[in-house]
Design a protein around this motif. Structure first.
Motif, PDB file in Angstrom:
ATOM      1  N   PHE A 162     -30.132  27.957  33.507  1.00 51.99           N
ATOM      2  CA  PHE A 162     -30.955  27.940  32.301  1.00 51.99           C
ATOM      3  C   PHE A 162     -31.915  26.761  32.280  1.00 51.99           C
ATOM      4  O   PHE A 162     -31.597  25.674  32.789  1.00 51.99           O
ATOM      5  N   GLY A 163     -33.059  26.970  31.637  1.00 56.33           N
ATOM      6  CA  GLY A 163     -33.961  25.885  31.321  1.00 56.33           C
ATOM      7  C   GLY A 163     -33.509  25.175  30.063  1.00 56.33           C
ATOM      8  O   GLY A 163     -32.499  25.538  29.458  1.00 56.33           O
ATOM      9  N   GLU A 164     -34.279  24.157  29.656  1.00 56.16           N
ATOM     10  CA  GLU A 164     -33.894  23.357  28.498  1.00 56.16           C
ATOM     11  C   GLU A 164     -34.255  24.031  27.172  1.00 56.16           C
ATOM     12  O   GLU A 164     -33.828  23.579  26.120  1.00 56.16           O
ATOM     13  N   GLY A 165     -35.022  25.065  27.222  1.00 54.48           N
ATOM     14  CA  GLY A 165     -35.316  25.819  26.014  1.00 54.48           C
ATOM     15  C   GLY A 165     -36.572  25.382  25.304  1.00 54.48           C
ATOM     16  O   GLY A 165     -37.056  24.255  25.475  1.00 54.48           O
TER      17      GLY A 165
ATOM     18  N   ARG B  71     -41.604  22.431  24.676  1.00 50.43           N
ATOM     19  CA  ARG B  71     -40.223  22.164  24.271  1.00 50.43           C
ATOM     20  C   ARG B  71     -40.031  22.411  22.782  1.00 50.43           C
ATOM     21  O   ARG B  71     -38.967  22.847  22.348  1.00 50.43           O
TER      22      ARG B  71
ATOM     23  N   LEU C   8     -26.178  32.297  36.614  1.00 47.59           N
ATOM     24  CA  LEU C   8     -27.418  32.088  35.881  1.00 47.59           C
ATOM     25  C   LEU C   8     -27.669  30.606  35.680  1.00 47.59           C
ATOM     26  O   LEU C   8     -26.751  29.839  35.381  1.00 47.59           O
TER      27      LEU C   8
ATOM     28  N   LEU D 260     -34.482  30.453  25.292  1.00 46.46           N
ATOM     29  CA  LEU D 260     -33.994  29.972  26.580  1.00 46.46           C
ATOM     30  C   LEU D 260     -34.419  30.919  27.685  1.00 46.46           C
ATOM     31  O   LEU D 260     -34.272  32.132  27.567  1.00 46.46           O
TER      32      LEU D 260
END
Lengths: 117, 111
Positions: A108-111, A9, A106, A91
């Motif tokens: 997205f993940g948390e980045g 993260r 799309l 991301l």
């Protein structure tokens, strides 16, 4: 249903060091994307995979960035050597698409937040 | 080259107000437009997706419209709540799922 998973993260490195980010897309999603989001800006596409093939990497700084998606599932994005301007959130996103279809959503993940000192 | 602009860049409103966020794009040749929400330190959460053939989409208190010919989309939030505070991003799909994002509107809803 599990979402897009990313790790780490957070990462802090010194310039000229290397770093790698990992992404696991939503199960069954054929298309995977890596976006770079610099503070105060919208995300910018770095690379797009369809299964394990590259669809678009026109904005990937290939002298220092590389990405792969072995077996068409997980993906890694590597930066070597890092520069100060690479500080950003990376991301990962995935979508359920088939060749030629353009209408998918799309997710997205948390980045992964990278700070280069 | 497709460019996406969002106005205003920041917005502060009291709770309960109805509000409109604007998104404009320079090339009308898009496949769809997606609105996202981003909380601080978090990824993007998809709110609404409008296909190029559609004029609007609704989800709860959110309504998004699309006027492709004029290159505009609006996100309408009814009866705003403090929990709506976030950055709202619009993105246009220029083909093969390639999204071009705006820079976002930072919304603060105060109690």
């Amino acid at each position: 249903e599990a979402g897009v998973a990313q790790s780490p993260r957070y990462k802090i490195i010194e310039k000229r060091q290397s770093v790698a980010f990992w992404c696991n897309p939503i199960s069954g999603h054929a298309t995977l994307y890596w976006y770079q989001q610099i503070l105060g800006q919208g995300p910018k596409l770095l690379i797009q995979f369809q299964n394990n093939g590259v669809v678009d990497d026109s904005q990937l700084p290939k002298d220092r960035f590389s990405a792969e998606r072995l077996k068409g599932v997980d993906s890694t994005l590597k930066i070597q050597p890092a520069k100060l301007e690479d500080s950003a959130v990376y991301l990962c996103a995935s979508s359920l698409t088939a060749t030629g279809r353009n209408t998918g959503e799309l997710f997205f993940g948390e980045g992964s937040r990278l700070t280069v000192l | 080259k497709q460019e996406v602009t969002q106005i205003p860049a920041a917005l502060s409103v009291p709770e309960g107000e109805n509000l409109v966020l604007n998104c404009s794009f320079t090339d009308s040749a898009i496949y769809n437009l997606q609105w996202f929400r981003q909380d601080p330190g978090k990824g993007l959460t998809s709110l609404l997706l409008i296909q190029s053939s559609q004029r609007e989409q609704t989800s709860g208190r959110l309504n998004a419209s699309l006027d492709k010919s004029s290159g505009r989309s609006t996100l309408y939030i009814a009866a705003s709540q403090p929990g709506d505070s976030a950055t709202y991003l619009c993105a246009v799909n220029t083909g093969f799922q390639k999204l071009v994002f705006g820079t976002g509107t930072r919304l603060l809803v105060s109690p």
